[in-house]
Scaffold this motif. Structure first.
Motif, short mmCIF file in Angstrom:
data_model
loop_
_atom_site.label_atom_id
_atom_site.label_comp_id
_atom_site.label_asym_id
_atom_site.label_seq_id
_atom_site.Cartn_x
_atom_site.Cartn_y
_atom_site.Cartn_z
N LEU A 90 -0.05 -0.39 -5.13
CA LEU A 90 -0.05 -0.24 -3.68
C LEU A 90 -0.03 -1.59 -2.96
CD1 LEU A 90 -2.73 2.56 -3.42
CD2 LEU A 90 -0.26 2.84 -3.37
N TYR A 91 -0.86 -2.52 -3.39
CA TYR A 91 -1.17 -3.66 -2.56
C TYR A 91 -0.07 -4.72 -2.54
CZ TYR A 91 -5.59 -1.38 -3.29
OH TYR A 91 -6.58 -0.44 -3.37
N ASN A 92 0.63 -4.91 -3.63
CA ASN A 92 1.64 -5.97 -3.63
C ASN A 92 2.80 -5.65 -2.70
OD1 ASN A 92 2.70 -3.90 -5.11
ND2 ASN A 92 3.59 -5.21 -6.69
N THR A 93 2.90 -4.41 -2.27
CA THR A 93 3.93 -4.06 -1.28
C THR A 93 3.31 -3.75 0.07
OG1 THR A 93 3.84 -1.77 -2.02
CG2 THR A 93 5.49 -3.20 -3.03
N SER A 94 2.22 -2.97 0.08
CA SER A 94 1.67 -2.53 1.36
C SER A 94 0.89 -3.63 2.07
CB SER A 94 0.78 -1.30 1.17
OG SER A 94 -0.21 -1.57 0.20
N LEU A 95 0.24 -4.55 1.34
CA LEU A 95 -0.44 -5.66 2.00
C LEU A 95 0.54 -6.59 2.69
CD1 LEU A 95 -3.46 -6.92 -0.15
CD2 LEU A 95 -3.46 -6.09 2.19
N ARG A 96 1.80 -6.52 2.30
CA ARG A 96 2.82 -7.32 2.95
C ARG A 96 2.94 -6.94 4.44
NH1 ARG A 96 7.06 -10.24 0.90
NH2 ARG A 96 6.68 -9.42 -1.19
N LEU A 97 2.57 -5.69 4.76
CA LEU A 97 2.63 -5.26 6.16
C LEU A 97 1.70 -6.08 7.05
CD1 LEU A 97 2.56 -1.39 5.57
CD2 LEU A 97 4.56 -2.83 6.01
N PHE A 98 0.65 -6.65 6.47
CA PHE A 98 -0.33 -7.39 7.26
C PHE A 98 -0.18 -8.90 7.10
CE2 PHE A 98 -2.08 -3.24 6.31
CZ PHE A 98 -2.50 -2.81 7.56
N PHE A 99 0.86 -9.34 6.38
CA PHE A 99 1.09 -10.77 6.21
C PHE A 99 1.71 -11.35 7.49
CE2 PHE A 99 4.48 -13.89 5.03
CZ PHE A 99 3.64 -14.97 4.83
N ASN A 100 1.07 -12.41 7.98
CA ASN A 100 1.53 -13.15 9.17
C ASN A 100 1.65 -12.24 10.39
OD1 ASN A 100 2.30 -15.44 10.59
ND2 ASN A 100 4.46 -15.27 10.00
N THR A 101 0.68 -11.31 10.51
CA THR A 101 0.62 -10.45 11.70
C THR A 101 -0.81 -10.50 12.27
OG1 THR A 101 0.03 -8.48 10.42
CG2 THR A 101 2.38 -8.90 10.79
N PRO A 102 -0.97 -10.34 13.59
CA PRO A 102 -2.31 -10.38 14.19
C PRO A 102 -3.10 -9.09 14.02
CG PRO A 102 -0.67 -10.08 15.90
CD PRO A 102 0.08 -10.26 14.63
N VAL A 103 -2.48 -8.05 13.43
CA VAL A 103 -3.18 -6.76 13.27
C VAL A 103 -4.35 -6.94 12.31
CG1 VAL A 103 -2.94 -4.36 12.56
CG2 VAL A 103 -1.03 -5.53 13.69
N LEU A 104 -5.56 -6.61 12.80
CA LEU A 104 -6.81 -6.72 12.03
C LEU A 104 -7.12 -8.15 11.60
CD1 LEU A 104 -6.55 -3.56 9.71
CD2 LEU A 104 -7.74 -3.76 11.89
N ALA A 105 -6.39 -9.15 12.09
CA ALA A 105 -6.63 -10.54 11.69
C ALA A 105 -7.96 -11.01 12.24
CB ALA A 105 -5.50 -11.42 12.19
#
Length: 647
Positions: A441-456
């Motif tokens: 799951l994470y190696n693809t879905s965590l990409r959604l939060f890479f370099n984004t301010p969501v939950l940062a």
């Protein structure tokens, strides 16, 4: 008749002396009288050649020859033309009449007793020195055939065990009515004649070619015996010619100066990759509860299970809905909304009241009530399952069965987990949750939060720009950042964290690896910059990936491109040494030594230290010795005015 495919240089004719000299016929060869007095005149053919015989020629019908049962002829072939082959074959053919002469290339032995009555080694040497053995007997002389079979054939057979010589067995004469008996069942003339089966059996024992001649005349001898003998002669001369050519080439090769042999370069050091520990890092994050920003409580608020929003949202659309994160799949599924409301309830109110600037906004985790008691009791196991990559479904089933004894509750909780992990637009079955079928799951879905301010909850400032990130991911994946955000450092209580010594692109590639466990540098220089960043933050696996990328790119570079490139390999070597990349620095030294002729011509070669220069000179390829030998060989080739087999 059969033919043998072996090759020969000599042959022996062993014949039964049955017919008199007067049996010869007038032929085209010069006819002389027999000086031994055994039958002179035009009916005897005597082929006269220069010899050591006192009479000037040797006649097989001499007194000594007449007194023997058998007669042996040693023939040594020296002919190289078809005409000479026919001449030699004619000589051998006429020997069947009883007259044998010594010519150039021939030696004659009178009786087989002279061969077999001597010591064994001499007999074996004489037989082994020949290449064809011809045994001739009369079909109407059973006694002589039996003597031949009992006395001489065993000795020939014994000698053939030590050498490879073909044998021709010639049966001469007509049985009774003049027609040779070929029936193996015919026994009417067994006592007085040698039947065909006996001759064939003798040929089988010796591995010989069987030949039956009705009478000794030109037709039978020239057409049958001469044809077989000529075939063996042709094979022998071909063999001689081939061996002579090979010997000549070998002699020429031995006398010629050989080109130097270029040894193989030393084997390059092997770099082994490091296995991924991505799921282990995230699972350890759950166990240590660092940077937790959400806490799950039962309805009685007795215990709390801490977790991380970014990890949960990357695993399930339900948690995105729960924490107000916009789903990339668009509108939420109605069943997902209903499940979220039936399972969880986020505590109302601002868990993070107004804080002074510089303090992290989420100092206290969000409180979430779990309405389903059975699900809440199994929540720690479910979170461990999600954080470990959702690979261990069978283990999750076992853990839930240990806590819930009721099969209905077990099935109820498992169904809830399946619904939580369900991907919108896809139907989930039991098979979808098997360990070997669930995708990471994470190696693809965590990409959604890479370099984004969501939950940062942290922002890096680098080269005048900002890069948002999530402390939970950084702490889980990087030990240096874990110490930085949880220790007594300024960054632990700051939202804005400056980064120095690294370019923005390199730092973004570094963060991308932390989020996705993969990286793809665009060039060797970028890979080296990323390696330096990985060494600075002590992410060893990323450092090894960069090393392997640099090595792969350099190995695939052609020699012409390597000679013309502006990339400084010596500069890469010095950076690798400075940043403790021992494997890469050792490999680069071997790479420079292996391509010595290219790098020694570059100005950067002078930048090598004395120790590095000594290492390169010691392991250089090609070596100084080979280059010196090659120069000497070139001088020899030019002096001999011949073609160089190397260049």
């Amino acid at each position: 008749m059969g033919y043998s495919g072996q090759l020969f240089s000599q042959f022996i004719v062993t014949e039964k002396k049955k017919q008199s000299c007067s049996a010869g016929r007038q032929g085209s060869h010069r006819s002389t009288n027999c000086r031994a007095g055994c039958g002179s005149g035009p009916f005897f053919k005597s082929l006269v050649f220069p010899s050591s015989h006192p009479s000037g020629h040797f006649c097989a019908c001499s007194t000594k020859a007449h007194g023997s049962l058998l007669q042996c002829l040693f023939l040594k072939l020296r002919a190289t033309t078809s005409t000479n082959i026919r001449n030699y074959a004619s000589i051998a053919e006429f020997s069947l009449y009883g007259s044998i002469n010594k010519a150039e290339g021939f030696t004659t032995s009178l009786t087989p007793k002279d061969i077999f009555d001597s010591d064994w080694y001499t007999s074996c040497r004489l037989i082994g020195g020949a290449d064809i053995i011809v045994i001739k007997y009369s079909v109407n002389d059973k006694t002589s055939f039996q003597e031949l079979k009992d006395s001489y054939v065993p000795m020939v057979k014994k000698a053939l065990n030590h050498c490879s010589v073909p044998v021709i067995i010639s049966a001469i004469g007509a049985r009774k009515d003049g027609v040779p008996c070929t029936c193996p069942l015919c026994t009417s003339d067994r006592r007085s004649c040698v039947i065909t089966s006996e001759g064939v059996q003798l040929a089988k024992e010796l591995g010989a070619t069987y030949l039956e001649l009705h009478t000794l005349n030109d037709f039978y001898i020239q057409k049958y015996f001469g044809g077989v003998l000529e075939y063996f002669m042709i094979q022998s001369l071909n063999q001689k010619s081939s061996e002579k050519m090979k010997k000549r080439k070998k002699t020429q090769k031995s006398h010629r100066v050989q080109p130097p042999q270029l040894e193989q370069p030393e084997k390059m050091p092997i770099l082994k990759g490091e296995a991924s520990h991505y799921n282990t890092d995230l699972h350890n994050l759950l166990c240590c509860c660092q940077c937790a920003d959400v806490a799950f409580y039962p309805e009685d608020l007795s215990t709390a299970v801490e977790a991380h929003k970014v990890i949960l949202c990357s695993a399930s659309q339900l948690f995105m809905l729960l924490f107000g994160v916009r789903s990339p799949y668009g509108a939420q599924d109605a069943s997902t909304v209903q499940l979220a409301r039936s399972l969880f309830a986020v505590q109302t109110g601002d868990p993070c009241p107004s804080l002074p600037p510089g303090v992290p906004p989420c100092a206290a985790p969000v409180r979430v009530l779990v309405k389903d008691s059975a699900f809440c009791s199994c929540l720690p196991d479910i979170l461990h399952f999600i954080y470990s990559g959702a690979f261990q479904w069978e283990r999750l089933e076992e853990d839930i069965k240990k806590k819930l004894k009721d099969p209905e509750k077990i099935e109820h909780v498992l169904e809830k987990v399946k619904c939580i992990l369900k991907t919108p637009g896809k139907l989930n079955t039991v098979k979808d949750c098997k360990s070997h079928q669930i995708k990471r799951l994470y190696n693809t879905s965590l990409r959604l939060f890479f370099n984004t301010p969501v939950l940062a909850d942290v922002i890096f400032k680098i080269q005048g720009t900002t890069v948002p990130a999530h402390r939970a991911v950084l702490v889980a994946r990087c030990k240096v950042m874990a110490a930085m955000f949880n220790g007594n450092y300024l960054e632990a209580n700051s939202i804005l964290v400056p980064v120095y010594g690294v370019s923005k692109d390199t730092f973004l590639s570094f963060l991308e690896y932390l989020y996705t466990d993969s990286c793809c540098p665009a060039s060797i220089l970028q890979a080296m910059s990323l390696l330096i960043c990985a060494e600075m933050y002590q992410v060893m696996r990323l450092q090894h990936i960069c090393e392997l990328y640099i090595i792969t790119q350099l190995q695939s570079m052609p020699s012409r491109e390597l000679a013309s490139t502006s990339l400084s390999i010596v500069s890469l070597l010095k950076k690798a040494k400075f940043h403790n990349s021992d494997c890469l620095s050792t490999w680069l030294l071997h790479f420079i030594a292996t391509n010595y002729l290219i790098f020694s011509q570059k100005p950067e070669f002078q930048e090598l230290s004395v120790e590095e220069r000594n290492f390169v000179e010691m392991h250089r390829w090609p070596s100084n010795l080979y280059l010196k030998q090659l120069a000497d060989y070139r001088n020899y080739i030019h002096s001999q005015k011949c073609h160089c087999t190397v260049m």
